[in-house]
Design a protein around this motif. Structure first.
Motif, PDB file in Angstrom:
ATOM      1  N   ILE A   1       1.156  -1.272   0.077  1.00  6.43           N
ATOM      2  CA  ILE A   1      -0.316  -0.080   0.193  1.00  6.43           C
ATOM      3  C   ILE A   1       1.234   0.686   0.083  1.00  6.43           C
ATOM      4  CG2 ILE A   1      -1.764  -1.068   1.242  1.00  6.43           C
ATOM      5  CD1 ILE A   1      -1.159   0.000   3.802  1.00  6.43           C
ATOM      6  N   SER A   2       0.387   2.313  -0.312  1.00  9.87           N
ATOM      7  CA  SER A   2       1.015   3.688  -0.328  1.00  9.87           C
ATOM      8  C   SER A   2       0.877   4.656   1.220  1.00  9.87           C
ATOM      9  CB  SER A   2       0.824   4.571  -1.728  1.00  9.87           C
ATOM     10  OG  SER A   2       1.075   3.550  -3.045  1.00  9.87           O
ATOM     11  N   ILE A   3       1.376   4.974   1.212  1.00  8.48           N
ATOM     12  CA  ILE A   3       1.259   6.088   2.752  1.00  8.48           C
ATOM     13  C   ILE A   3       2.017   7.413   1.758  1.00  8.48           C
ATOM     14  CG2 ILE A   3       2.342   6.714   4.933  1.00  8.48           C
ATOM     15  CD1 ILE A   3       2.367   4.282   6.171  1.00  8.48           C
ATOM     16  N   PRO A   4       0.396   7.815   1.340  1.00 11.31           N
ATOM     17  CA  PRO A   4       1.277   9.418   0.501  1.00 11.31           C
ATOM     18  C   PRO A   4       1.519  11.134   1.963  1.00 11.31           C
ATOM     19  CG  PRO A   4      -1.717   9.302   1.147  1.00 11.31           C
ATOM     20  CD  PRO A   4      -1.197   8.259   1.461  1.00 11.31           C
ATOM     21  N   PRO A   5       1.535  11.856   1.517  1.00 10.81           N
ATOM     22  CA  PRO A   5       2.448  12.420   1.940  1.00 10.81           C
ATOM     23  C   PRO A   5       0.923  13.747   2.773  1.00 10.81           C
ATOM     24  CG  PRO A   5       2.749  13.347  -0.178  1.00 10.81           C
ATOM     25  CD  PRO A   5       1.800  11.552   0.247  1.00 10.81           C
ATOM     26  N   ASN A   6      -0.014  13.715   2.781  1.00 11.76           N
ATOM     27  CA  ASN A   6      -1.342  13.695   3.634  1.00 11.76           C
ATOM     28  C   ASN A   6      -1.030  13.152   5.240  1.00 11.76           C
ATOM     29  OD1 ASN A   6      -1.913  16.101   2.832  1.00 11.76           O
ATOM     30  ND2 ASN A   6      -3.521  15.465   1.710  1.00 11.76           N
ATOM     31  N   ALA A   7      -0.939  11.392   4.552  1.00 17.05           N
ATOM     32  CA  ALA A   7      -0.846  10.112   5.669  1.00 17.05           C
ATOM     33  C   ALA A   7      -0.129  10.191   6.552  1.00 17.05           C
ATOM     34  CB  ALA A   7      -1.416   8.841   5.258  1.00 17.05           C
ATOM     35  N   ALA A   8       1.311  10.797   6.520  1.00 18.18           N
ATOM     36  CA  ALA A   8       2.139   9.945   7.008  1.00 18.18           C
ATOM     37  C   ALA A   8       2.601  11.573   7.354  1.00 18.18           C
ATOM     38  CB  ALA A   8       3.832  10.521   5.303  1.00 18.18           C
ATOM     39  N   ILE A   9       1.737  13.163   7.253  1.00 18.44           N
ATOM     40  CA  ILE A   9       2.058  13.893   8.171  1.00 18.44           C
ATOM     41  C   ILE A   9       1.446  13.350   9.762  1.00 18.44           C
ATOM     42  CG2 ILE A   9       1.096  16.252   8.380  1.00 18.44           C
ATOM     43  CD1 ILE A   9       1.760  16.937   5.551  1.00 18.44           C
ATOM     44  N   LEU A  10       0.197  13.312   9.628  1.00 18.22           N
ATOM     45  CA  LEU A  10      -0.379  12.330  10.122  1.00 18.22           C
ATOM     46  C   LEU A  10       0.740  11.291  11.535  1.00 18.22           C
ATOM     47  CD1 LEU A  10      -4.502  12.038   9.031  1.00 18.22           C
ATOM     48  CD2 LEU A  10      -3.358  14.701  10.346  1.00 18.22           C
ATOM     49  N   LEU A  11       0.736  10.372  10.467  1.00 21.58           N
ATOM     50  CA  LEU A  11       1.239   9.477  11.111  1.00 21.58           C
ATOM     51  C   LEU A  11       2.922  10.286  11.993  1.00 21.58           C
ATOM     52  CD1 LEU A  11       1.335   6.715   8.659  1.00 21.58           C
ATOM     53  CD2 LEU A  11       0.914   6.512  11.223  1.00 21.58           C
ATOM     54  N   LYS A  12       3.548  11.173  11.642  1.00 19.75           N
ATOM     55  CA  LYS A  12       4.718  12.113  11.523  1.00 19.75           C
ATOM     56  C   LYS A  12       3.844  12.879  13.297  1.00 19.75           C
ATOM     57  CE  LYS A  12       8.305  15.549  11.174  1.00 19.75           C
ATOM     58  NZ  LYS A  12       8.889  16.324  10.196  1.00 19.75           N
ATOM     59  N   ARG A  13       2.801  13.063  13.350  1.00 16.25           N
ATOM     60  CA  ARG A  13       2.068  13.322  14.750  1.00 16.25           C
ATOM     61  C   ARG A  13       2.116  12.465  15.437  1.00 16.25           C
ATOM     62  NH1 ARG A  13      -2.445  16.890  12.634  1.00 16.25           N
ATOM     63  NH2 ARG A  13      -1.274  18.568  11.003  1.00 16.25           N
ATOM     64  N   ALA A  14       1.815  11.301  15.756  1.00 13.24           N
ATOM     65  CA  ALA A  14       1.824  10.067  16.605  1.00 13.24           C
ATOM     66  C   ALA A  14       2.974   9.789  16.705  1.00 13.24           C
ATOM     67  CB  ALA A  14       0.892   9.314  15.974  1.00 13.24           C
ATOM     68  N   GLY A  15       4.742  10.445  15.893  1.00 15.50           N
ATOM     69  CA  GLY A  15       5.886   9.586  16.218  1.00 15.50           C
ATOM     70  C   GLY A  15       6.023   8.871  15.777  1.00 15.50           C
ATOM     71  N   LEU A  16       4.660   8.469  14.513  1.00 17.51           N
ATOM     72  CA  LEU A  16       5.983   7.319  13.718  1.00 17.51           C
ATOM     73  C   LEU A  16       6.538   6.891  12.693  1.00 17.51           C
ATOM     74  CD1 LEU A  16       2.015   6.293  14.299  1.00 17.51           C
ATOM     75  CD2 LEU A  16       3.942   4.894  15.752  1.00 17.51           C
ATOM     76  N   CYS A  17       6.947   8.518  12.414  1.00 16.74           N
ATOM     77  CA  CYS A  17       8.014   8.166  10.354  1.00 16.74           C
ATOM     78  C   CYS A  17       8.422   7.458  11.136  1.00 16.74           C
ATOM     79  CB  CYS A  17       7.717   9.548  10.314  1.00 16.74           C
ATOM     80  SG  CYS A  17       6.443   9.602   8.936  1.00 16.74           S
ATOM     81  N   GLU A  18       9.923   7.751  12.219  1.00 18.97           N
ATOM     82  CA  GLU A  18      11.407   7.160  12.299  1.00 18.97           C
ATOM     83  C   GLU A  18      11.486   5.571  12.822  1.00 18.97           C
ATOM     84  OE1 GLU A  18      13.918   6.271  16.102  1.00 18.97           O
ATOM     85  OE2 GLU A  18      13.615   8.760  15.704  1.00 18.97           O
ATOM     86  N   ALA A  19       9.767   5.045  12.934  1.00 22.14           N
ATOM     87  CA  ALA A  19       9.314   3.559  12.815  1.00 22.14           C
ATOM     88  C   ALA A  19       9.429   3.084  11.195  1.00 22.14           C
ATOM     89  CB  ALA A  19       8.345   3.249  13.966  1.00 22.14           C
ATOM     90  N   ILE A  20       8.220   3.769  10.899  1.00 20.97           N
ATOM     91  CA  ILE A  20       8.522   3.614   9.653  1.00 20.97           C
ATOM     92  C   ILE A  20       9.635   2.958   8.835  1.00 20.97           C
ATOM     93  CG2 ILE A  20       7.247   4.582   7.058  1.00 20.97           C
ATOM     94  CD1 ILE A  20       4.530   5.254   9.092  1.00 20.97           C
ATOM     95  N   GLU A  21      10.777   4.338   8.981  1.00 25.00           N
ATOM     96  CA  GLU A  21      11.380   4.012   8.133  1.00 25.00           C
ATOM     97  C   GLU A  21      12.444   2.593   7.946  1.00 25.00           C
ATOM     98  OE1 GLU A  21      13.358   8.127   7.981  1.00 25.00           O
ATOM     99  OE2 GLU A  21      11.264   8.824   6.586  1.00 25.00           O
ATOM    100  N   LYS A  22      12.626   2.401   9.641  1.00 24.13           N
ATOM    101  CA  LYS A  22      12.902   1.346   9.964  1.00 24.13           C
ATOM    102  C   LYS A  22      12.573   0.307   9.247  1.00 24.13           C
ATOM    103  CE  LYS A  22      13.952   2.499  14.861  1.00 24.13           C
ATOM    104  NZ  LYS A  22      14.548   2.547  15.760  1.00 24.13           N
ATOM    105  N   ILE A  23      11.358   0.300   8.271  1.00 29.33           N
ATOM    106  CA  ILE A  23      10.836  -0.811   7.684  1.00 29.33           C
ATOM    107  C   ILE A  23      10.602  -0.781   6.211  1.00 29.33           C
ATOM    108  CG2 ILE A  23      10.164  -2.149   9.642  1.00 29.33           C
ATOM    109  CD1 ILE A  23       7.233  -0.743   9.017  1.00 29.33           C
ATOM    110  N   THR A  24      10.730   0.656   5.796  1.00 22.66           N
ATOM    111  CA  THR A  24      10.111   0.710   4.164  1.00 22.66           C
ATOM    112  C   THR A  24      11.448   1.965   3.796  1.00 22.66           C
ATOM    113  OG1 THR A  24       8.931   1.099   3.420  1.00 22.66           O
ATOM    114  CG2 THR A  24       8.603   2.485   4.799  1.00 22.66           C
ATOM    115  N   THR A  25      11.226   2.707   2.963  1.00 19.94           N
ATOM    116  CA  THR A  25      11.973   3.633   2.555  1.00 19.94           C
ATOM    117  C   THR A  25      10.502   4.973   1.682  1.00 19.94           C
ATOM    118  OG1 THR A  25      12.700   2.609   0.361  1.00 19.94           O
ATOM    119  CG2 THR A  25      14.402   2.466   1.643  1.00 19.94           C
ATOM    120  N   ARG A  26      11.434   5.434   1.629  1.00 22.38           N
ATOM    121  CA  ARG A  26      10.726   6.881   1.073  1.00 22.38           C
ATOM    122  C   ARG A  26      10.183   6.655  -0.347  1.00 22.38           C
ATOM    123  NH1 ARG A  26      12.003  13.007   4.194  1.00 22.38           N
ATOM    124  NH2 ARG A  26      12.377  12.149   6.099  1.00 22.38           N
TER     125      ARG A  26
END
Length: 197
Positions: free
Chosen positions: A46-71
């Motif tokens: 699936i894709s996580i588009p920029p708007n959804a990524a912003i919400l995940l960043k607010r929840a402190g999850l972007c670092e965890a996502i970047e450990k398992i995938t790439t931008r």
């Protein structure tokens, strides 16, 4: 335990877990109920588009996502011959990601230190004046200030609050397949997500 609202979320998929994490970050008491007996291992990329990524960043999850995938490096639409479709191609100013659904769910479950009650199939939601009461197939009940239905296309929560929906097929079919990279030498210079229309 905080002094925030007590919130019950029905559904431990991407929407339910993301909502739980966002609400917990705002000081709410959240319990997630899931019909399945254990986390589901189904899904595809699936894709996580920029708007959804912003919400995940607010929840402190972007670092965890970047450990398992790439931008992602943006999106290019292409004709069946491989030529870029005229018009703007998406090069996000905020990050976007391509990720497998199961990996995303596992990451969300890992980040969620709260309660997920698996094996709880919601069968009724009733107004009790000061909030709502959830009733489950096994006879268990839960009172909450707020109930969030994240229980999918055949939502019991939606039905119980009087909203009806009749999903119909749009006739769109997606075929998925894997091709070994050695057979795609012509695509070595492609970057980001490319979609052939």
């Amino acid at each position: 335990m905080t002094d925030g609202l007590n919130i019950a979320i029905v559904g431990a998929g991407i929407g339910g877990l993301s909502a739980a994490l966002a609400l917990r970050a705002r000081g709410m008491n959240v319990t997630v109920f899931e019909e399945a007996q254990s986390p589901r291992k189904a899904g595809a990329g699936i894709s996580i588009p920029p708007n959804a990524a912003i919400l995940l960043k607010r929840a402190g999850l972007c670092e965890a996502i970047e450990k398992i995938t790439t931008r992602s490096h943006g999106l290019t639409l292409r004709t069946s011959r491989g030529e870029p479709v005229p018009g703007p191609s998406a090069t996000p100013t905020a990050p976007s990601y391509q990720i497998h659904r199961v990996e995303l769910l596992e990451m969300l479950l890992g980040a969620w230190a709260g309660t997920v009650r698996f094996g709880h199939r919601c069968v009724a939601v009733n107004d009790v004046g000061s909030g709502a009461r959830l009733t489950f197939a096994d006879g268990a009940v839960c009172d909450a200030d707020v109930v969030i239905g994240a229980d999918g296309i055949h939502s019991i929560v939606r039905r119980e609050i009087g909203l009806t929906a009749s999903p119909t097929s749009e006739g769109i079919v997606a075929y998925r397949g894997l091709v070994q990279t050695q057979k795609l030498s012509w695509a070595a210079d492609l970057r980001g997500l490319n979609m052939w229309m």
